[in-house]
Write an enzyme that holds these catalytic residues in place. Sequence first.
Site, PDB file in Angstrom:
ATOM      1  CG  ASP A 135       0.777   3.471   4.478  1.00 39.02           C
ATOM      2  OD1 ASP A 135       0.641   3.209   5.688  1.00 39.02           O
ATOM      3  OD2 ASP A 135      -0.182   3.755   3.733  1.00 39.02           O
ATOM      4  CB  SER A 179      -0.545   7.876   3.372  1.00 40.59           C
ATOM      5  OG  SER A 179       0.406   8.398   4.272  1.00 40.59           O
ATOM      6  CB  CYS A 180      -3.325   3.675   2.433  1.00 37.46           C
ATOM      7  SG  CYS A 180      -4.812   2.849   1.874  1.00 37.46           S
ATOM      8  N   PRO A 181      -4.201   5.478  -0.294  1.00 37.71           N
ATOM      9  CG  PRO A 181      -5.859   5.752  -1.988  1.00 37.71           C
ATOM     10  CD  PRO A 181      -5.297   6.383  -0.706  1.00 37.71           C
TER      11      PRO A 181
END
Length: 84
Positions: free
Chosen positions: A44, A17-19
């Site tokens: 994502d 997932s981000c980042p």
Amino acid sequence: MTPVARPELLLDVKGLSCPLPVLRASRMLRGMRDGERLRVLATDRAAVQDFRSFCRETGHALVAFGEEAGVLSFVIRRRPEPAG
């Protein structure tokens, strides 16, 4: 003598997932030569905007983007280093 192009490098960050996808890509791009390409595979959905922003801010070129079966694919060309 013509320089031999290195093949496109692949970074698989599916499931992250981000980042993390952008951070991993940034780390990998730092070790690449000017003009080399990195293909990033991610799942994502936030990565779409993240990679657009990342490339705009860093000067790397987002040369291709696609999606197949829920997997996002980004091709990034490493920017040239400033002369000097």
